[in-house]
Design a protein around this motif. Structure first.
Motif, PDB file in Angstrom:
ATOM      1  N   PHE A  52      18.707 -33.764  -2.782  1.00 11.64           N
ATOM      2  CA  PHE A  52      17.604 -33.599  -3.757  1.00 11.64           C
ATOM      3  C   PHE A  52      18.059 -32.420  -4.677  1.00 11.64           C
ATOM      4  CE2 PHE A  52      15.364 -35.007  -0.146  1.00 11.64           C
ATOM      5  CZ  PHE A  52      14.583 -36.075  -0.600  1.00 11.64           C
ATOM      6  N   VAL A  53      17.861 -32.730  -6.049  1.00 17.06           N
ATOM      7  CA  VAL A  53      18.254 -32.050  -6.978  1.00 17.06           C
ATOM      8  C   VAL A  53      17.244 -32.035  -8.251  1.00 17.06           C
ATOM      9  CG1 VAL A  53      20.012 -31.461  -8.954  1.00 17.06           C
ATOM     10  CG2 VAL A  53      20.611 -32.668  -6.819  1.00 17.06           C
ATOM     11  N   LEU A  54      16.806 -30.588  -8.811  1.00 15.81           N
ATOM     12  CA  LEU A  54      15.795 -30.614  -9.906  1.00 15.81           C
ATOM     13  C   LEU A  54      16.661 -30.601 -10.955  1.00 15.81           C
ATOM     14  CD1 LEU A  54      13.003 -29.581 -10.649  1.00 15.81           C
ATOM     15  CD2 LEU A  54      13.866 -27.556 -10.605  1.00 15.81           C
ATOM     16  N   MET A  98       9.650 -27.396  -3.252  1.00 11.51           N
ATOM     17  CA  MET A  98      10.560 -26.713  -3.800  1.00 11.51           C
ATOM     18  C   MET A  98      10.797 -26.805  -5.173  1.00 11.51           C
ATOM     19  SD  MET A  98      13.267 -26.813  -0.603  1.00 11.51           S
ATOM     20  CE  MET A  98      14.678 -25.652  -1.279  1.00 11.51           C
ATOM     21  N   ALA A  99      10.785 -28.190  -5.767  1.00 10.81           N
ATOM     22  CA  ALA A  99      11.025 -28.504  -6.938  1.00 10.81           C
ATOM     23  C   ALA A  99       9.768 -27.973  -7.921  1.00 10.81           C
ATOM     24  CB  ALA A  99      10.924 -29.914  -7.261  1.00 10.81           C
ATOM     25  N   ARG A 100       8.607 -28.091  -7.391  1.00 11.75           N
ATOM     26  CA  ARG A 100       7.595 -27.308  -8.197  1.00 11.75           C
ATOM     27  C   ARG A 100       7.800 -25.900  -8.317  1.00 11.75           C
ATOM     28  NH1 ARG A 100       4.276 -31.225  -5.160  1.00 11.75           N
ATOM     29  NH2 ARG A 100       4.017 -33.045  -6.627  1.00 11.75           N
ATOM     30  N   ASP A 101       8.130 -25.153  -7.138  1.00 11.79           N
ATOM     31  CA  ASP A 101       8.351 -23.482  -6.935  1.00 11.79           C
ATOM     32  C   ASP A 101       9.492 -23.278  -8.115  1.00 11.79           C
ATOM     33  OD1 ASP A 101       7.889 -20.967  -5.812  1.00 11.79           O
ATOM     34  OD2 ASP A 101       9.544 -21.303  -5.011  1.00 11.79           O
ATOM     35  N   ALA A 102      10.597 -23.932  -8.081  1.00 10.92           N
ATOM     36  CA  ALA A 102      11.702 -24.033  -8.952  1.00 10.92           C
ATOM     37  C   ALA A 102      11.303 -24.009 -10.456  1.00 10.92           C
ATOM     38  CB  ALA A 102      12.890 -24.675  -8.485  1.00 10.92           C
ATOM     39  N   LEU A 103      10.481 -24.978 -10.821  1.00 11.49           N
ATOM     40  CA  LEU A 103       9.932 -25.013 -12.138  1.00 11.49           C
ATOM     41  C   LEU A 103       9.069 -24.108 -12.662  1.00 11.49           C
ATOM     42  CD1 LEU A 103       9.039 -29.096 -12.087  1.00 11.49           C
ATOM     43  CD2 LEU A 103      10.908 -27.885 -13.563  1.00 11.49           C
ATOM     44  N   GLY A 104       8.325 -23.402 -11.419  1.00  7.71           N
ATOM     45  CA  GLY A 104       7.475 -22.405 -11.896  1.00  7.71           C
ATOM     46  C   GLY A 104       8.456 -21.147 -12.438  1.00  7.71           C
ATOM     47  N   GLN A 123       8.910 -18.948 -16.079  1.00  4.99           N
ATOM     48  CA  GLN A 123       8.990 -17.523 -16.056  1.00  4.99           C
ATOM     49  C   GLN A 123      10.115 -16.781 -16.501  1.00  4.99           C
ATOM     50  OE1 GLN A 123       8.155 -16.097 -12.149  1.00  4.99           O
ATOM     51  NE2 GLN A 123       5.801 -16.797 -12.136  1.00  4.99           N
ATOM     52  N   GLY A 124      10.953 -17.887 -17.038  1.00  2.00           N
ATOM     53  CA  GLY A 124      12.573 -17.389 -17.598  1.00  2.00           C
ATOM     54  C   GLY A 124      13.275 -17.183 -16.490  1.00  2.00           C
ATOM     55  N   VAL A 125      12.965 -17.388 -15.387  1.00  2.00           N
ATOM     56  CA  VAL A 125      14.212 -17.351 -14.092  1.00  2.00           C
ATOM     57  C   VAL A 125      14.983 -18.421 -13.846  1.00  2.00           C
ATOM     58  CG1 VAL A 125      14.473 -16.409 -11.942  1.00  2.00           C
ATOM     59  CG2 VAL A 125      12.794 -15.262 -13.332  1.00  2.00           C
ATOM     60  N   ASN A 126      16.155 -18.337 -13.840  1.00  2.00           N
ATOM     61  CA  ASN A 126      17.041 -19.719 -13.317  1.00  2.00           C
ATOM     62  C   ASN A 126      17.407 -19.374 -11.999  1.00  2.00           C
ATOM     63  OD1 ASN A 126      18.960 -21.371 -12.822  1.00  2.00           O
ATOM     64  ND2 ASN A 126      20.002 -21.345 -14.823  1.00  2.00           N
ATOM     65  N   PRO A 127      16.893 -20.341 -10.847  1.00  2.00           N
ATOM     66  CA  PRO A 127      16.945 -20.091  -9.600  1.00  2.00           C
ATOM     67  C   PRO A 127      18.483 -20.171  -8.846  1.00  2.00           C
ATOM     68  CG  PRO A 127      15.266 -21.782 -10.079  1.00  2.00           C
ATOM     69  CD  PRO A 127      16.039 -21.358 -11.268  1.00  2.00           C
ATOM     70  N   THR A 128      19.136 -20.919 -10.022  1.00  2.00           N
ATOM     71  CA  THR A 128      20.576 -20.851  -9.417  1.00  2.00           C
ATOM     72  C   THR A 128      21.397 -19.518  -9.737  1.00  2.00           C
ATOM     73  OG1 THR A 128      20.646 -23.337  -9.779  1.00  2.00           O
ATOM     74  CG2 THR A 128      22.826 -22.176  -9.607  1.00  2.00           C
TER      75      THR A 128
END
Length: 175
Positions: free
Chosen positions: A45-47, A74-80, A84-89
């Motif tokens: 699974f990849v966003l 997790m995808a919705r959380d990462a989109l949030g 906010q300007g944060v890249n999860p990776t």
């Protein structure tokens, strides 16, 4: 064009495995969530988030270890986080480097830079061990600008070169 379907556990399990390369399937239930199926049989699974000119991919996990519902959450959380300007990776990468010690960072840097001459390897090691012997076991994140400025006054003989190697290592960690 990639196929769009409503992800379910059964549908993901039944996705065909390509002979070569990989295929992407988009989820109709959660925008930007994809399932990548590789020729090795791995389903991940990849966003997929477009930011200006480039696509940012955040790998969430592998199927069946990660369920469809968990991947959507997790995808919705990462989109949030993206909003906010944060890249999860980038945050994951930075977190890995926060706890690494100066000695571990030096060893990792020298191991990764296979094109360095032997003299350079010896020189970098010597400069760090001479200039910052007390810091070798400290996490790199604890080495602050103020500490470096205080240490700078104590250094003699090749002070700028020792600081240059430290800066090189700190920039490699990108903390």
């Amino acid at each position: 064009m990639a196929e769009k379907l409503n992800f379910t556990q059964k549908r993901i399990a039944e996705l065909p495995i390509p002979e070569s390369g990989r295929l992407e399937y988009y989820d109709s239930g959660c925008p930007k969530l994809t399932c990548r199926v590789s020729s090795t049989g791995v389903k991940s699974f990849v966003l997929l988030k477009w930011t200006g000119r480039t696509a940012q991919r955040v790998t969430l996990g592998r199927f069946p270890d990660l369920t469809v519902d968990d991947a959507r959450w997790m995808a919705r959380d990462a989109l949030g986080e993206f909003a906010q300007g944060v890249n999860p990776t980038e945050e994951k990468r930075k977190q890995r480097h926060r706890n690494i010690t100066l000695q571990e960072l030096l060893d990792k840097y020298l191991a990764d830079k296979t094109d360095l001459r032997e003299a350079s390897v010896l020189d970098y090691t010597k400069k760090i061990k001479q200039g910052f012997p007390d810091w070798l076991d400290k996490p790199i994140s604890e080495i602050t600008r103020d500490k470096v400025l205080a240490q700078r006054t104590k250094l003699t003989g090749g002070r700028d070169n020792k600081l240059r190697v430290l800066r090189l290592l700190k920039n490699t960690a990108e903390i």
